[in-house]
Write a protein that holds these residues in place. Structure first.
Motif, PDB file in Angstrom:
ATOM      1  N   ILE A  99      19.129  20.804 -51.150  1.00  0.00           N
ATOM      2  CA  ILE A  99      19.072  21.534 -52.423  1.00  0.00           C
ATOM      3  C   ILE A  99      17.735  22.271 -52.534  1.00  0.00           C
ATOM      4  O   ILE A  99      17.691  23.451 -52.905  1.00  0.00           O
ATOM      5  N   VAL A 100      16.646  21.592 -52.180  1.00  0.00           N
ATOM      6  CA  VAL A 100      15.320  22.219 -52.230  1.00  0.00           C
ATOM      7  C   VAL A 100      15.256  23.404 -51.257  1.00  0.00           C
ATOM      8  O   VAL A 100      14.707  24.461 -51.584  1.00  0.00           O
ATOM      9  N   ASP A 101      15.831  23.240 -50.068  1.00  0.00           N
ATOM     10  CA  ASP A 101      15.872  24.347 -49.097  1.00  0.00           C
ATOM     11  C   ASP A 101      16.609  25.552 -49.690  1.00  0.00           C
ATOM     12  O   ASP A 101      16.183  26.697 -49.522  1.00  0.00           O
ATOM     13  N   ALA A 102      17.714  25.290 -50.393  1.00  0.00           N
ATOM     14  CA  ALA A 102      18.493  26.375 -51.004  1.00  0.00           C
ATOM     15  C   ALA A 102      17.685  27.063 -52.113  1.00  0.00           C
ATOM     16  O   ALA A 102      17.731  28.292 -52.254  1.00  0.00           O
ATOM     17  N   GLN A 160      16.404  31.027 -52.175  1.00  0.00           N
ATOM     18  CA  GLN A 160      16.592  31.955 -53.291  1.00  0.00           C
ATOM     19  C   GLN A 160      15.288  32.692 -53.603  1.00  0.00           C
ATOM     20  O   GLN A 160      15.292  33.896 -53.813  1.00  0.00           O
ATOM     21  N   PHE A 161      14.170  31.955 -53.616  1.00  0.00           N
ATOM     22  CA  PHE A 161      12.881  32.589 -53.907  1.00  0.00           C
ATOM     23  C   PHE A 161      12.456  33.538 -52.794  1.00  0.00           C
ATOM     24  O   PHE A 161      11.727  34.485 -53.042  1.00  0.00           O
ATOM     25  N   ILE A 189      21.933  30.781 -59.846  1.00  0.00           N
ATOM     26  CA  ILE A 189      22.011  29.884 -58.687  1.00  0.00           C
ATOM     27  C   ILE A 189      20.853  28.890 -58.720  1.00  0.00           C
ATOM     28  O   ILE A 189      21.047  27.685 -58.520  1.00  0.00           O
ATOM     29  N   VAL A 190      19.635  29.378 -58.978  1.00  0.00           N
ATOM     30  CA  VAL A 190      18.480  28.480 -59.026  1.00  0.00           C
ATOM     31  C   VAL A 190      18.663  27.456 -60.145  1.00  0.00           C
ATOM     32  O   VAL A 190      18.383  26.272 -59.958  1.00  0.00           O
ATOM     33  N   LYS A 191      19.167  27.889 -61.284  1.00  0.00           N
ATOM     34  CA  LYS A 191      19.390  26.965 -62.407  1.00  0.00           C
ATOM     35  C   LYS A 191      20.390  25.874 -62.017  1.00  0.00           C
ATOM     36  O   LYS A 191      20.188  24.693 -62.300  1.00  0.00           O
ATOM     37  N   THR A 192      21.478  26.259 -61.343  1.00  0.00           N
ATOM     38  CA  THR A 192      22.484  25.297 -60.893  1.00  0.00           C
ATOM     39  C   THR A 192      21.883  24.329 -59.883  1.00  0.00           C
ATOM     40  O   THR A 192      22.109  23.112 -59.959  1.00  0.00           O
TER      41      THR A 192
END
Length: 193
Positions: free
Chosen positions: A149-152, A156-157, A166-169
């Motif tokens: 999840i952190v990688d995702a 995004q950043f 997406i970041v909020k989810t």
């Protein structure tokens, strides 16, 4: 009777643009009431006329005067009328300060630039802290899923246009223990949401 019937914009040398300013534009002078806007030598004044034409003037002397008992503070600007070629050249010399991924301005030109993006150091530091908190607070068997999840979030950043949704989810999918939630809140704030 208000003599300030002209609508002007002020184009600052640093790229700021202030629009909808009431003024009285004369042959070699422009009068603007108020002291809430700093007008400096070299700034441009653009006057929008009812026939659709735009005149551009360069500020030679801002001529700011403090208000008194009878007269309010304001500018008695000495300006130079710029012809069309001079005006276009002056506008092209304005420096625009932009923020955000892929921010750009094209003034009557084709954009052939290549953009390189650097992650905000605060964002990188918080992602690093997030990984550290996960290592300290989450059981080893669950860490791999949470690190994905952190990688995702980091991806995004790194993208040209990170998705707030997406970041909020992804942030909401993180475990709500320790400081993980507050780090997630910071990352959402970094995206403006």
């Amino acid at each position: 009777m208000d003599l300030h019937r002209d609508a002007v914009s002020i184009l600052k040398l640093n790229g700021e643009k202030h629009e909808g300013i009431k003024a009285s534009v004369q042959r070699n002078q422009t009068f603007i009431k108020g002291s809430d806007l700093l007008i400096e030598t070299g700034d441009l004044i653009q006057r929008y006329m009812s026939n659709g034409a735009i005149e551009t003037y360069e500020v030679i002397d801002p001529g700011f005067h403090e208000g008194g008992n009878l007269i309010s503070a304001g500018y008695q600007i000495v300006h130079k009328n710029l012809g069309l070629p001079e005006a276009e050249k002056a506008i092209q010399n304005i420096t625009y300060n932009l923020n955000g991924h892929g921010s750009r301005v094209n003034n009557h030109s084709v954009d052939n630039s290549t953009n390189t993006f650097n992650l905000n150091s605060d964002v990188l530091e918080h992602i690093k802290m997030l990984r550290s908190e996960i290592s300290n607070l989450i059981e080893v068997e669950q860490q791999q899923d949470v690190f994905e999840i952190v990688d995702a979030i980091e991806q995004q950043f790194k993208s040209k246009k990170p998705s707030k949704a997406i970041v909020k989810t992804l942030v909401s999918a993180l475990p709500h223990v320790g400081t993980i939630a507050s780090i997630g809140s910071f990352l959402l704030t970094a995206l403006g949401g």
